[in-house]
Write a protein that holds these residues in place. Structure first.
Motif, short mmCIF file in Angstrom:
data_model
loop_
_atom_site.label_atom_id
_atom_site.label_comp_id
_atom_site.label_asym_id
_atom_site.label_seq_id
_atom_site.Cartn_x
_atom_site.Cartn_y
_atom_site.Cartn_z
N TRP A 300 0.81 -1.21 0.00
CA TRP A 300 0.00 0.00 0.00
C TRP A 300 0.85 1.27 0.00
N GLN A 301 2.13 1.15 0.39
CA GLN A 301 3.01 2.32 0.37
C GLN A 301 3.32 2.79 -1.06
N LEU A 302 3.10 1.90 -2.05
CA LEU A 302 3.38 2.26 -3.43
C LEU A 302 2.40 3.29 -3.98
N ALA A 303 1.26 3.47 -3.30
CA ALA A 303 0.25 4.40 -3.82
C ALA A 303 0.82 5.81 -3.96
N ASP A 304 1.69 6.20 -3.04
CA ASP A 304 2.25 7.56 -3.09
C ASP A 304 3.43 7.67 -4.08
N LEU A 305 3.94 6.53 -4.53
CA LEU A 305 5.13 6.55 -5.38
C LEU A 305 4.84 6.06 -6.79
N GLY A 306 3.63 5.57 -7.03
CA GLY A 306 3.34 4.81 -8.23
C GLY A 306 3.77 5.48 -9.52
N TRP A 307 3.30 6.71 -9.81
CA TRP A 307 3.59 7.34 -11.08
C TRP A 307 5.06 7.69 -11.22
N SER A 308 5.66 8.21 -10.16
CA SER A 308 7.09 8.56 -10.22
C SER A 308 7.93 7.32 -10.53
N LEU A 309 7.62 6.25 -9.82
CA LEU A 309 8.36 5.01 -10.01
C LEU A 309 8.16 4.48 -11.43
N LEU A 310 6.94 4.53 -11.91
CA LEU A 310 6.64 4.03 -13.25
C LEU A 310 7.37 4.83 -14.32
N ILE A 311 7.40 6.15 -14.17
CA ILE A 311 8.10 7.00 -15.16
C ILE A 311 9.58 6.65 -15.20
N ILE A 312 10.20 6.50 -14.03
CA ILE A 312 11.63 6.14 -13.98
C ILE A 312 11.88 4.81 -14.68
N LEU A 313 11.03 3.83 -14.41
CA LEU A 313 11.24 2.49 -14.97
C LEU A 313 11.01 2.46 -16.47
N VAL A 314 10.06 3.23 -16.95
CA VAL A 314 9.84 3.29 -18.41
C VAL A 314 11.05 3.89 -19.10
N VAL A 315 11.60 4.96 -18.52
CA VAL A 315 12.80 5.58 -19.11
C VAL A 315 13.98 4.61 -19.06
N GLN A 316 14.13 3.89 -17.95
CA GLN A 316 15.22 2.91 -17.84
C GLN A 316 15.08 1.83 -18.91
N THR A 317 13.86 1.38 -19.15
CA THR A 317 13.63 0.34 -20.15
C THR A 317 13.96 0.83 -21.55
N LEU A 318 13.51 2.04 -21.87
CA LEU A 318 13.83 2.61 -23.18
C LEU A 318 15.33 2.78 -23.35
N ALA A 319 16.01 3.20 -22.30
CA ALA A 319 17.45 3.43 -22.37
C ALA A 319 18.21 2.15 -22.70
N ILE A 320 17.87 1.05 -22.05
CA ILE A 320 18.64 -0.18 -22.28
C ILE A 320 18.34 -0.76 -23.65
N VAL A 321 17.10 -0.62 -24.12
CA VAL A 321 16.77 -1.11 -25.46
C VAL A 321 17.54 -0.31 -26.51
N LEU A 322 17.58 1.01 -26.35
CA LEU A 322 18.32 1.85 -27.30
C LEU A 322 19.81 1.54 -27.27
N LEU A 323 20.35 1.32 -26.07
CA LEU A 323 21.77 0.97 -25.96
C LEU A 323 22.06 -0.34 -26.67
N ALA A 324 21.19 -1.32 -26.48
CA ALA A 324 21.40 -2.62 -27.12
C ALA A 324 21.35 -2.51 -28.63
N VAL A 325 20.37 -1.75 -29.15
CA VAL A 325 20.16 -1.68 -30.59
C VAL A 325 21.22 -0.83 -31.28
N PHE A 326 21.58 0.30 -30.71
CA PHE A 326 22.44 1.26 -31.41
C PHE A 326 23.90 1.24 -30.98
N LEU A 327 24.23 0.64 -29.83
CA LEU A 327 25.61 0.66 -29.36
C LEU A 327 26.17 -0.74 -29.14
#
Length: 402
Positions: A300-327
């Motif tokens: 239940w503590q995630l309710a206050d962090l949900g969107w912030s945490l999700l935004i960080i994780l989406v950016v992290q996922t995009l970053a590693i996919v781009l690194l794999a594909v282009f570098l």
């Protein structure tokens, strides 16, 4: 609110039962098997959902005595250190070196992205660290270990956020790795042919341990070494904190002491420490410790962090996919082996080494060509060598931003 309190014995017994349930479900449920979801996560996280539902709708709250969780965690990291052979760095050659340095750089990037985005969103920087290399390259073990350290520094819900991020990474890493490799192969019209790398094959053969017969005496010897390493790690951490005001978690100290012991032992042959016996102790400690950590999550503590945490994780996922594909693909040679390695890179960069192996297996099964290079390099780096840089980097961030 009705409170149900479980003492240390009942808590440990429940963790063992949930771990056994997780092992059964891991074998029986195809999705769990395909995504390589660890048994402690299945059993422990499933029970945490039950606890959340009981609290929200039934007015029932559980209180666990997890006194054994910390000793088991320290013991697990000690066994990780006992597997950290620095000699492998010299024997692995150029391919292993490039891949390993890329993994180290990824850990630093994940920490930087997590801390930076969290700060921009008005969250504590250490929350971003929990959604960085702690939970992604570090996986569930590091998430459960470093989360309480962040909470001790004032970040409420850090453990829950770290373990939730590790869960996200496990699923994302399992889903995205093989498609990334297939995209690279299709886009670059790669010849489906694996390179024969004799030095790496020789490395695999020479370093492959001869399994020892597991006996009570052997396990007692391994346990004695682990316990002594734990004590030395506690002493080191306490000394650095008291005399130099440096935060070095006790499990990190134990891991460093174990790495030193492993490499001294390789040089002077002081003890016989079979890897399969170390793995038995490691699996037991990780299983119970991680199940305890997961089942006691306060979701239940995630309710206050949900969107912030999700935004960080989406950016992290995009970053590693781009690194794999282009570098990464180009650095590793822009061939079939490098495409398979990119699948592994995404797997353990977001999840864990089993994700990497599953991703690479899926690619090789699809194209009917096995990549020896990928199956030697990715597990070796992901399971052992990443932590040489990743954990000190996390510890440094705790000291700076805590």
């Amino acid at each position: 609110m009705n409170l149900i309190t479980l003492d240390v014995m009942n808590t440990t017994a429940l963790a063992a039962l949930l771990l056994m349930l997780g092992l059964v479900l891991q074998r029986k449920v195809p999705l769990f098997h395909q995504l390589c979801v660890p048994a402690p996560v299945i059993g422990g996280f499933g029970f945490a959902l039950v606890v959340w539902a009981a609290r929200s709708w039934g007015g029932v709250e559980f209180k666990f005595d997890t006194a054994l969780q910390t000793p088991l965690m320290i013991a697990f990291f000690a066994t990780v250190g006992l597997g950290g052979s620095l000699a492998l760095l010299k024997k692995g050659g150029k391919v292993l070196g490039i891949y390993l340095v890329a993994c180290w750089m990824l850990a630093l990037l994940q920490n930087g992205l997590g801390i930076g985005i969290a700060s921009l969103l008005g969250e504590h920087p250490l929350l971003g660290l929990m959604a960085g290399a702690v939970s992604l390259e570090g996986g569930f073990g590091a998430a459960a270990a470093f989360g309480p350290e962040a909470e001790a520094l004032g970040v409420t819900g850090a453990t829950t956020a770290a373990l939730a991020a590790a869960t996200f990474g496990m699923v994302a890493g399992g889903l995205l790795g093989a498609p990334v490799a297939r995209l690279l192969i299709s886009r670059h019209k790669i010849d489906i042919q694996a390179e024969q790398v004799h030095d790496l094959q020789a490395l695999a053969a020479s370093e492959r341990p001869v399994p020892a017969t597991i006996t009570g005496t052997l396990l007692l010897k391994i346990l004695a070494v682990v316990l002594c390493t734990m004590i030395a790690g506690l002493w080191l951490s306490g000394h650095l904190r008291a005399d130099f005001d440096i935060i070095l978690p006790s499990y990190v100290g134990a891991m460093f002491i174990a790495i030193v012991l492993r490499n001294l032992n390789e040089k002077f042959s002081l003890l016989t420490l079979p890897d399969n016996a170390i793995n038995v102790v490691s699996d037991f400690c990780l299983g119970i410790f991680l199940t305890m950590a997961m089942m006691s999550l306060q979701l239940w503590q995630l309710a206050d962090l949900g969107w912030s945490l999700l935004i960080i994780l989406v950016v992290q996922t995009l970053a590693i996919v781009l690194l794999a594909v282009f570098l990464m693909f180009r650095l590793m040679g822009a061939n079939y082996d490098s495409a398979v390695l990119c699948a592994g890179f995404v797997g353990h960069g977001l999840g864990a080494t089993p994700n990497a192996v599953a991703n690479m297996s899926a690619v090789c099964d699809r194209y009917k060509v096995f990549s020896h290079k990928a199956f030697i390099v990715a597990p070796l780096c992901g399971a052992v060598l990443i932590d040489i840089v990743a954990i000190p980097a996390i510890t440094w961030c705790l000291n700076v931003f805590g």
